[in-house]
Design an enzyme around this catalytic site. Structure first.
Site, PDB file in Angstrom:
ATOM      1  N   ASP A   7      45.311  82.093  28.363  1.00 52.65           N
ATOM      2  CA  ASP A   7      46.602  82.163  29.042  1.00 52.65           C
ATOM      3  C   ASP A   7      47.658  82.025  27.938  1.00 52.65           C
ATOM      4  O   ASP A   7      47.354  81.602  26.814  1.00 52.65           O
ATOM      5  CB  ASP A   7      46.672  81.003  30.044  1.00 52.65           C
ATOM      6  CG  ASP A   7      48.091  80.714  30.506  1.00 52.65           C
ATOM      7  OD1 ASP A   7      48.746  81.648  30.995  1.00 52.65           O
ATOM      8  OD2 ASP A   7      48.538  79.559  30.353  1.00 52.65           O
ATOM      9  N   ASP A   9      51.702  81.132  28.498  1.00 51.04           N
ATOM     10  CA  ASP A   9      52.728  80.091  28.695  1.00 51.04           C
ATOM     11  C   ASP A   9      52.085  78.753  29.056  1.00 51.04           C
ATOM     12  O   ASP A   9      51.380  78.652  30.044  1.00 51.04           O
ATOM     13  CB  ASP A   9      53.703  80.532  29.774  1.00 51.04           C
ATOM     14  CG  ASP A   9      54.555  81.691  29.294  1.00 51.04           C
ATOM     15  OD1 ASP A   9      54.493  82.765  29.912  1.00 51.04           O
ATOM     16  OD2 ASP A   9      55.232  81.544  28.263  1.00 51.04           O
ATOM     17  N   GLU A  16      57.437  76.611  28.428  1.00 54.19           N
ATOM     18  CA  GLU A  16      58.212  76.591  29.674  1.00 54.19           C
ATOM     19  C   GLU A  16      59.605  75.982  29.530  1.00 54.19           C
ATOM     20  O   GLU A  16      60.533  76.383  30.235  1.00 54.19           O
ATOM     21  CB  GLU A  16      57.440  75.905  30.814  1.00 54.19           C
ATOM     22  CG  GLU A  16      56.222  76.698  31.301  1.00 54.19           C
ATOM     23  CD  GLU A  16      56.540  78.076  31.869  1.00 54.19           C
ATOM     24  OE1 GLU A  16      57.734  78.413  32.083  1.00 54.19           O
ATOM     25  OE2 GLU A  16      55.589  78.842  32.096  1.00 54.19           O
ATOM     26  N   LYS A  79      67.413  87.056  31.287  1.00 47.88           N
ATOM     27  CA  LYS A  79      66.652  85.842  30.940  1.00 47.88           C
ATOM     28  C   LYS A  79      65.636  86.153  29.848  1.00 47.88           C
ATOM     29  O   LYS A  79      65.468  85.412  28.881  1.00 47.88           O
ATOM     30  CB  LYS A  79      65.954  85.306  32.194  1.00 47.88           C
ATOM     31  CG  LYS A  79      64.996  84.172  31.955  1.00 47.88           C
ATOM     32  CD  LYS A  79      63.560  84.668  31.839  1.00 47.88           C
ATOM     33  CE  LYS A  79      62.635  83.556  31.419  1.00 47.88           C
ATOM     34  NZ  LYS A  79      61.246  84.050  31.193  1.00 47.88           N
ATOM     35  N   THR A 116      47.804  86.838  31.094  1.00 51.25           N
ATOM     36  CA  THR A 116      49.041  86.106  31.362  1.00 51.25           C
ATOM     37  C   THR A 116      49.868  86.787  32.455  1.00 51.25           C
ATOM     38  O   THR A 116      49.691  87.973  32.723  1.00 51.25           O
ATOM     39  CB  THR A 116      49.909  86.019  30.077  1.00 51.25           C
ATOM     40  OG1 THR A 116      51.141  85.358  30.374  1.00 51.25           O
ATOM     41  CG2 THR A 116      50.236  87.413  29.542  1.00 51.25           C
TER      42      THR A 116
HETATM   43  C1  XBP Z   1      53.526  81.503  33.214  1.00 51.55           C
HETATM   44  C2  XBP Z   1      54.464  82.143  34.135  1.00 51.55           C
HETATM   45  C3  XBP Z   1      55.535  83.025  33.567  1.00 51.55           C
HETATM   46  C4  XBP Z   1      56.545  82.179  32.782  1.00 51.55           C
HETATM   47  C5  XBP Z   1      57.877  82.868  32.683  1.00 51.55           C
HETATM   48  O1  XBP Z   1      52.795  82.574  32.635  1.00 51.55           O
HETATM   49  O2  XBP Z   1      54.323  81.999  35.333  1.00 51.55           O
HETATM   50  O3  XBP Z   1      56.175  83.618  34.671  1.00 51.55           O
HETATM   51  O4  XBP Z   1      56.776  80.953  33.485  1.00 51.55           O
HETATM   52  O5  XBP Z   1      57.717  84.153  32.074  1.00 51.55           O
HETATM   53  P1  XBP Z   1      51.264  82.287  32.106  1.00 51.55           P
HETATM   54  P2  XBP Z   1      58.329  85.459  32.811  1.00 51.55           P
HETATM   55  O6  XBP Z   1      50.360  83.056  33.046  1.00 51.55           O
HETATM   56  O7  XBP Z   1      51.240  82.807  30.691  1.00 51.55           O
HETATM   57  O8  XBP Z   1      51.034  80.776  32.180  1.00 51.55           O
HETATM   58  O9  XBP Z   1      59.755  85.110  33.193  1.00 51.55           O
HETATM   59  O10 XBP Z   1      58.235  86.546  31.771  1.00 51.55           O
HETATM   60  O11 XBP Z   1      57.434  85.688  34.000  1.00 51.55           O
HETATM   61 MG    MG Z   2      50.230  79.147  31.787  1.00 47.87          MG
END
Ligand code: XBP
Ligand code: MG
Length: 251
Positions: A7, A9, A16, A79, A116
């Site tokens: 993953d 983020d 975050e 954003k 992701t």
């Molecule tokens: C986590 C998410 C992403 C980020 C924000 O992604 O839910 O939406 O919070 O990024 P991951 P965007 O699956 O890598 O944990 O605004 O580009 O969605």
């Molecule tokens: Mg994540």
């Protein structure tokens, strides 16, 4: 154990807080008098995907969702620009153990992949400095918001990564930080190691292979949660041991 699937983020890097700063910068730029604090954002993170999270908030803010849908993508694009500006040029380090484990996997000819819900633009901004402009060549498969519209906890990104790798889910290990991510990986049948963040530490991680504060480094050990258990770090040998145990448990 045939492949590692990461993953992004919260897992590759603790991103975050920067996403939160980018959302608030976008609100200020477009003249929305919104400000998301960490407590609210922790709740909003239950909705995976920045666009989906934003649209959910229009609803929570009791605004006419029709308005939200029309400007939502525009605000999210602003954003994303603010996020990329903050993380480009190595603005955000990898979490402990990530660079080490990816290097170990490459040295052992074990493919690494990305699953992701974030955007290709965010990925590019985060990874082009640590891995260079050709960073995509380091990953055997990359599924993101550009390739998959269904967001976690849907298993879609994991199922597509497995298809591209040509591997069975049980032959891989996933790394996640959130309950949404764990559910997505588990729904695809992938054994999953969780490294929590301040935003996800209260999530439910039932079904995880292990739940850790991070993957550790020889110089930054994982504090042991069990008396007389050796603190340490997660390396390929640890993962192979956990993976074998998971396979025997299922058998
Ligand atoms: C986590 C998410 C992403 C980020 C924000 O992604 O839910 O939406 O919070 O990024 P991951 P965007 O699956 O890598 O944990 O605004 O580009 O969605
Ligand atoms: Mg994540």
């Amino acid at each position: 154990m045939q492949a590692l699937i990461f993953d992004v983020d919260g897992t590759l890097a603790d991103t975050e807080t920067v996403h939160l700063q980018a959302f608030n910068a976008a609100f200020a730029e477009v003249g929305l008098d919104w400000f998301w604090d960490e407590a609210l954002y922790t709740r909003l993170l239950k909705v995976a995907g920045g666009k989906e999270r934003l649209l959910h908030y229009w609803h929570v803010a009791d605004l006419d969702e029709a308005d939200g849908a029309s400007v939502n993508d525009a605000v999210h694009a602003i954003k994303t620009r603010h996020y990329a500006a903050r993380v480009r040029d190595g603005g955000l380090p990898f979490r402990p153990g990530i660079a080490r484990l990816i290097a170990e996997a490459e040295a052992a000819a074990i493919p690494v992949a990305i699953a992701t819900t974030t955007t290709p633009a965010d990925l590019d901004a985060l990874l082009q400095t640590p891995f260079g402009p050709a960073w995509r060549t380091r990953f055997a498969a990359i599924c993101d918001a550009g390739t998959n519209h269904m967001k976690k906890p849907s298993p879609d990104v994991y199922l597509d990564v497995l298809r591209q790798l040509g591997l069975k889910s049980a032959d891989c290990i996933a790394f996640e930080d959130s309950a949404n991510g764990l559910r997505a990986a588990r729904a695809a049948g992938v054994p999953t190691v969780v490294t929590t963040t301040a935003y996800t530490s209260q999530d439910n991680f039932d079904g995880a292979l292990a739940v850790l504060p991070h993957l550790g480094e020889p110089h930054a050990l994982i504090p042991s949660s069990v008396p007389d258990e050796q603190p340490g770090w997660v390396d390929l040998a640890t993962l192979r041991h956990w993976h074998l145990h998971a396979l025997t448990e299922v058998a």
